[in-house]
Motif scaffolding. Sequence first.
Motif, PDB file in Angstrom:
ATOM      1  N   THR A 161       0.737  -1.234   0.034  1.00 27.93           N
ATOM      2  CA  THR A 161      -0.009  -0.154  -0.043  1.00 27.93           C
ATOM      3  C   THR A 161       0.952   1.217   0.037  1.00 27.93           C
ATOM      4  O   THR A 161       0.453   2.366  -0.488  1.00 27.93           O
ATOM      5  CB  THR A 161      -0.978  -0.133   1.235  1.00 27.93           C
ATOM      6  OG1 THR A 161      -0.001   0.076   2.342  1.00 27.93           O
ATOM      7  CG2 THR A 161      -1.953  -1.170   1.320  1.00 27.93           C
ATOM      8  N   HIS A 162       1.945   1.285   0.574  1.00 27.24           N
ATOM      9  CA  HIS A 162       2.840   2.191   0.574  1.00 27.24           C
ATOM     10  C   HIS A 162       4.427   1.660   0.928  1.00 27.24           C
ATOM     11  O   HIS A 162       4.632   0.792   1.600  1.00 27.24           O
ATOM     12  CB  HIS A 162       2.146   3.431   1.161  1.00 27.24           C
ATOM     13  CG  HIS A 162       2.007   3.349   2.526  1.00 27.24           C
ATOM     14  ND1 HIS A 162       1.172   2.658   3.243  1.00 27.24           N
ATOM     15  CD2 HIS A 162       2.401   4.252   3.722  1.00 27.24           C
ATOM     16  CE1 HIS A 162       0.850   2.578   4.614  1.00 27.24           C
ATOM     17  NE2 HIS A 162       2.168   3.449   4.936  1.00 27.24           N
ATOM     18  N   HIS A 163       5.182   2.562   1.146  1.00 26.26           N
ATOM     19  CA  HIS A 163       6.811   2.323   1.445  1.00 26.26           C
ATOM     20  C   HIS A 163       7.032   2.304   2.965  1.00 26.26           C
ATOM     21  O   HIS A 163       8.006   1.783   3.327  1.00 26.26           O
ATOM     22  CB  HIS A 163       7.693   3.037   0.820  1.00 26.26           C
ATOM     23  CG  HIS A 163       7.569   4.612   1.359  1.00 26.26           C
ATOM     24  ND1 HIS A 163       6.625   5.697   1.004  1.00 26.26           N
ATOM     25  CD2 HIS A 163       8.331   5.329   2.445  1.00 26.26           C
ATOM     26  CE1 HIS A 163       6.785   6.733   1.789  1.00 26.26           C
ATOM     27  NE2 HIS A 163       7.774   6.528   2.410  1.00 26.26           N
ATOM     28  N   HIS A 164       6.161   2.932   3.960  1.00 25.02           N
ATOM     29  CA  HIS A 164       6.537   2.956   5.218  1.00 25.02           C
ATOM     30  C   HIS A 164       6.882   1.636   5.818  1.00 25.02           C
ATOM     31  O   HIS A 164       6.289   0.335   5.546  1.00 25.02           O
ATOM     32  CB  HIS A 164       5.325   3.404   6.288  1.00 25.02           C
ATOM     33  CG  HIS A 164       5.376   5.279   6.169  1.00 25.02           C
ATOM     34  ND1 HIS A 164       4.176   5.744   6.217  1.00 25.02           N
ATOM     35  CD2 HIS A 164       6.264   5.885   5.494  1.00 25.02           C
ATOM     36  CE1 HIS A 164       4.283   6.962   6.155  1.00 25.02           C
ATOM     37  NE2 HIS A 164       5.417   7.090   5.648  1.00 25.02           N
ATOM     38  N   ASP A 165       7.897   1.367   6.773  1.00 24.68           N
ATOM     39  CA  ASP A 165       8.394   0.147   7.064  1.00 24.68           C
ATOM     40  C   ASP A 165       7.431  -0.745   7.819  1.00 24.68           C
ATOM     41  O   ASP A 165       7.594  -2.116   7.791  1.00 24.68           O
ATOM     42  CB  ASP A 165       9.580   0.415   8.123  1.00 24.68           C
ATOM     43  CG  ASP A 165      10.013  -0.985   8.864  1.00 24.68           C
ATOM     44  OD1 ASP A 165      10.924  -1.465   7.885  1.00 24.68           O
ATOM     45  OD2 ASP A 165       9.577  -1.114   9.914  1.00 24.68           O
ATOM     46  N   ASP A 166       6.297  -0.031   8.498  1.00 25.76           N
ATOM     47  CA  ASP A 166       5.510  -1.132   9.144  1.00 25.76           C
ATOM     48  C   ASP A 166       4.563  -1.754   8.244  1.00 25.76           C
ATOM     49  O   ASP A 166       3.960  -2.819   8.445  1.00 25.76           O
ATOM     50  CB  ASP A 166       4.446  -0.481  10.385  1.00 25.76           C
ATOM     51  CG  ASP A 166       3.937   0.858   9.614  1.00 25.76           C
ATOM     52  OD1 ASP A 166       4.400   1.497   8.873  1.00 25.76           O
ATOM     53  OD2 ASP A 166       2.942   1.542  10.387  1.00 25.76           O
ATOM     54  N   HIS A 167       4.432  -1.336   6.928  1.00 28.35           N
ATOM     55  CA  HIS A 167       3.810  -1.921   5.837  1.00 28.35           C
ATOM     56  C   HIS A 167       4.909  -2.619   4.761  1.00 28.35           C
ATOM     57  O   HIS A 167       4.366  -3.564   4.333  1.00 28.35           O
ATOM     58  CB  HIS A 167       2.915  -0.759   5.081  1.00 28.35           C
ATOM     59  CG  HIS A 167       2.114  -0.246   5.843  1.00 28.35           C
ATOM     60  ND1 HIS A 167       0.636  -0.630   6.034  1.00 28.35           N
ATOM     61  CD2 HIS A 167       2.342   0.808   7.002  1.00 28.35           C
ATOM     62  CE1 HIS A 167       0.043   0.271   6.870  1.00 28.35           C
ATOM     63  NE2 HIS A 167       0.909   0.753   7.324  1.00 28.35           N
ATOM     64  N   ALA A 168       5.743  -2.112   4.613  1.00 29.24           N
ATOM     65  CA  ALA A 168       6.691  -2.554   3.623  1.00 29.24           C
ATOM     66  C   ALA A 168       8.045  -3.221   4.133  1.00 29.24           C
ATOM     67  O   ALA A 168       9.006  -3.595   3.356  1.00 29.24           O
ATOM     68  CB  ALA A 168       7.200  -1.673   2.693  1.00 29.24           C
ATOM     69  N   ALA A 177      -2.259  10.761  -0.228  1.00 31.43           N
ATOM     70  CA  ALA A 177      -2.510  11.535   0.904  1.00 31.43           C
ATOM     71  C   ALA A 177      -1.348  11.538   2.170  1.00 31.43           C
ATOM     72  O   ALA A 177      -0.601  12.121   2.750  1.00 31.43           O
ATOM     73  CB  ALA A 177      -3.966  11.179   1.468  1.00 31.43           C
ATOM     74  N   HIS A 178      -1.635  10.298   2.691  1.00 33.24           N
ATOM     75  CA  HIS A 178      -0.592   9.752   3.901  1.00 33.24           C
ATOM     76  C   HIS A 178       0.686   9.652   3.387  1.00 33.24           C
ATOM     77  O   HIS A 178       1.557  10.282   4.131  1.00 33.24           O
ATOM     78  CB  HIS A 178      -0.934   8.456   4.137  1.00 33.24           C
ATOM     79  CG  HIS A 178      -0.266   7.683   5.328  1.00 33.24           C
ATOM     80  ND1 HIS A 178      -0.247   8.245   6.816  1.00 33.24           N
ATOM     81  CD2 HIS A 178       0.563   6.611   5.108  1.00 33.24           C
ATOM     82  CE1 HIS A 178       0.645   7.386   7.358  1.00 33.24           C
ATOM     83  NE2 HIS A 178       1.173   6.642   6.545  1.00 33.24           N
ATOM     84  N   THR A 179       0.851   9.059   2.219  1.00 35.06           N
ATOM     85  CA  THR A 179       2.109   9.362   1.412  1.00 35.06           C
ATOM     86  C   THR A 179       1.782   9.475  -0.151  1.00 35.06           C
ATOM     87  O   THR A 179       0.823   9.189  -0.749  1.00 35.06           O
ATOM     88  CB  THR A 179       3.030   7.996   1.519  1.00 35.06           C
ATOM     89  OG1 THR A 179       2.288   7.071   0.873  1.00 35.06           O
ATOM     90  CG2 THR A 179       3.278   7.759   2.964  1.00 35.06           C
ATOM     91  N   GLY A 226      -5.046   0.565   3.500  1.00 30.75           N
ATOM     92  CA  GLY A 226      -3.914   0.939   4.095  1.00 30.75           C
ATOM     93  C   GLY A 226      -3.730   1.773   5.016  1.00 30.75           C
ATOM     94  O   GLY A 226      -4.463   1.757   6.170  1.00 30.75           O
ATOM     95  N   ASP A 227      -3.129   3.064   4.920  1.00 31.72           N
ATOM     96  CA  ASP A 227      -3.175   4.060   5.982  1.00 31.72           C
ATOM     97  C   ASP A 227      -4.021   5.267   5.599  1.00 31.72           C
ATOM     98  O   ASP A 227      -4.078   6.456   6.185  1.00 31.72           O
ATOM     99  CB  ASP A 227      -1.942   4.601   6.311  1.00 31.72           C
ATOM    100  CG  ASP A 227      -1.212   3.626   7.247  1.00 31.72           C
ATOM    101  OD1 ASP A 227      -1.600   2.531   7.611  1.00 31.72           O
ATOM    102  OD2 ASP A 227       0.102   3.955   7.775  1.00 31.72           O
ATOM    103  N   MET A 228      -5.198   4.853   4.686  1.00 30.19           N
ATOM    104  CA  MET A 228      -5.979   6.039   4.389  1.00 30.19           C
ATOM    105  C   MET A 228      -6.959   6.435   5.455  1.00 30.19           C
ATOM    106  O   MET A 228      -7.137   7.485   5.505  1.00 30.19           O
ATOM    107  CB  MET A 228      -6.951   5.583   3.066  1.00 30.19           C
ATOM    108  CG  MET A 228      -6.343   5.986   1.792  1.00 30.19           C
ATOM    109  SD  MET A 228      -5.942   7.720   1.694  1.00 30.19           S
ATOM    110  CE  MET A 228      -7.725   8.547   1.871  1.00 30.19           C
TER     111      MET A 228
HETATM  112 ZN   LIG Z   1       2.236   4.646   7.152  1.00 33.12          ZN
END
Ligand SMILES: [Zn+2]
Length: 242
Positions: free
Chosen positions: A61-68, A115-117, A134-136
């Motif tokens: 969903t995006h690059h942030h570490d908690d997701h990727a 939005a978030h990223t 994701g983080d939307m």
């Molecule tokens: Zn995030």
Amino acid sequence: MKVVKDKDLCSIKIPVHPFFRKMSVYCYFVDGLLIDTGPKIQKRKLSRLYRSLDIQTVALTHHHDDHAGMVSWLDEQLSPRIFAHERTNLSVDTEIYTGEIQTPNHKFIPISTPAHTHDHVCMLEPDRGWLFSGDMYITPYPKVFLKNESVSSYICSLKELKKLDFTSLYGGHEGLIPNGREMIAEKLNYLESTRKEVVRLHQLGYKDREIVKRIFPRKVRLELMTFGLFSRLNFIRSCYSD
Ligand SMILES: [Zn+2]
């Protein structure tokens, strides 16, 4: 870590950090597709689980570490296809989302939702009415933002989500969100009305810190926990700067 199976959809809940057990991240596994990978710091637990699943494809969903964060491990150990937004910048080679991702029994449509990223993507399974957001959506009433988060982008992306035909909303930190459709509309209304009020005060000449005091007088836990990485000031500034 908690793994809940609902028919063929598997929800994986894991704390974002072993020391901050209150905040969890959710990954979803269905029909060979893993949506988000979880944080690298949880490698020991997640790698054991991922070895037991037949992961053919990963969608971020995006690059942030908690997701990727686990994407390098997945790439090295299980070699799935890995999809990400064209602006996602990671150490592994990814395929860019172009059209839908087809699995044996499902299809998933990536929805670009900056939005978030800037690289944020939601995934829609149109036949089942699943939306992986994701983080939307974390709360309908956010009070703190990252520096680059934008209220206007949230408003645009939430309007896009509202148009989609989904019945179940699966958040990146919330799991299955009850009344998902209503909550998306609620967040949209809240952001629009808050932005309007911030812009009004800004035009009247109020300083950012005065606006914070008027609109969000109470301290916010996430702001304290992240030492201001998420802040009310970022939120206020974003209301009139874009
Ligand atoms: Zn995030």
